[in-house]
Design a protein around this motif. Sequence first.
Motif, PDB file in Angstrom:
ATOM      1  N   UNK A   9      55.509  38.603  47.792  1.00 16.69           N
ATOM      2  CA  UNK A   9      55.696  38.663  49.245  1.00 16.69           C
ATOM      3  C   UNK A   9      54.307  38.879  49.833  1.00 16.69           C
ATOM      4  N   UNK A  10      54.198  39.020  51.136  1.00 12.48           N
ATOM      5  CA  UNK A  10      52.880  39.259  51.720  1.00 12.48           C
ATOM      6  C   UNK A  10      52.343  40.646  51.386  1.00 12.48           C
ATOM      7  N   UNK A  11      53.184  41.523  50.804  1.00 12.72           N
ATOM      8  CA  UNK A  11      52.761  42.870  50.432  1.00 12.72           C
ATOM      9  C   UNK A  11      52.848  43.163  48.946  1.00 12.72           C
ATOM     10  N   UNK A  12      53.305  42.207  48.142  1.00 13.86           N
ATOM     11  CA  UNK A  12      53.468  42.424  46.700  1.00 13.86           C
ATOM     12  C   UNK A  12      52.801  41.279  45.945  1.00 13.86           C
ATOM     13  N   UNK A  13      51.885  41.645  45.045  1.00  7.95           N
ATOM     14  CA  UNK A  13      51.184  40.672  44.208  1.00  7.95           C
ATOM     15  C   UNK A  13      51.467  41.000  42.749  1.00  7.95           C
ATOM     16  N   UNK A  14      51.751  39.992  41.949  1.00  7.90           N
ATOM     17  CA  UNK A  14      51.913  40.168  40.506  1.00  7.90           C
ATOM     18  C   UNK A  14      50.720  39.540  39.804  1.00  7.90           C
ATOM     19  N   UNK A  15      50.212  40.226  38.778  1.00 10.75           N
ATOM     20  CA  UNK A  15      49.084  39.692  38.008  1.00 10.75           C
ATOM     21  C   UNK A  15      49.068  40.344  36.635  1.00 10.75           C
ATOM     22  N   UNK A  16      48.352  39.710  35.732  1.00  8.47           N
ATOM     23  CA  UNK A  16      48.169  40.332  34.428  1.00  8.47           C
ATOM     24  C   UNK A  16      47.214  41.508  34.587  1.00  8.47           C
ATOM     25  N   UNK A  17      47.187  42.367  33.603  1.00  7.62           N
ATOM     26  CA  UNK A  17      46.333  43.546  33.675  1.00  7.62           C
ATOM     27  C   UNK A  17      44.865  43.129  33.740  1.00  7.62           C
ATOM     28  N   UNK A  18      44.130  43.670  34.703  1.00  9.14           N
ATOM     29  CA  UNK A  18      42.706  43.356  34.759  1.00  9.14           C
ATOM     30  C   UNK A  18      41.961  44.015  33.602  1.00  9.14           C
ATOM     31  N   UNK A  19      40.863  43.411  33.200  1.00  9.53           N
ATOM     32  CA  UNK A  19      40.078  43.945  32.089  1.00  9.53           C
ATOM     33  C   UNK A  19      38.625  43.518  32.255  1.00  9.53           C
ATOM     34  N   UNK A  20      37.822  43.799  31.251  1.00  4.36           N
ATOM     35  CA  UNK A  20      36.428  43.384  31.278  1.00  4.36           C
ATOM     36  C   UNK A  20      36.009  42.991  29.872  1.00  4.36           C
ATOM     37  N   UNK A  21      34.819  42.440  29.764  1.00 12.30           N
ATOM     38  CA  UNK A  21      34.297  42.059  28.453  1.00 12.30           C
ATOM     39  C   UNK A  21      34.963  40.814  27.903  1.00 12.30           C
ATOM     40  N   UNK A  22      35.120  40.796  26.593  1.00 11.83           N
ATOM     41  CA  UNK A  22      35.648  39.622  25.901  1.00 11.83           C
ATOM     42  C   UNK A  22      37.075  39.275  26.320  1.00 11.83           C
ATOM     43  N   UNK A  23      37.826  40.263  26.793  1.00 14.01           N
ATOM     44  CA  UNK A  23      39.220  40.026  27.178  1.00 14.01           C
ATOM     45  C   UNK A  23      39.355  39.165  28.428  1.00 14.01           C
TER      46      UNK A  23
END
Length: 101
Positions: A9-23
């Motif tokens: 919705x305009x207030x709900x976003x779904x995403x995979x877990x953020x990470x850093x590096x090689x991932x």
Amino acid sequence: RSSDLTYITDRVIAMSAPCFGAHTSYRNDIHVVSRFLSLRHYGCFLVFNLCDTYMSSDGVIGNYHPQMLFNQVQRIPFEDHGPPLMTEMIYFCEETCKWLK
């Protein structure tokens, strides 16, 4: 670089877990996510991290430090590759409703 995320919705976003590096080759780069949220939703977002326990390179659970998202992170760990327990799902729904009010 773009992120793998979807506006539910305009207030709900779904995403995979953020990470850093090689991932970042298969997950959202935490720096890209942080920039996106600060530019488009600064001061009015909360990230629910639903990942189960795993350790990051700096010893923080969840593969990124919450400060990278302005400490606007709440962890509700669900077991990976399976459905959450009903109690976990209810708690997540309650916390989400509180946030959206």
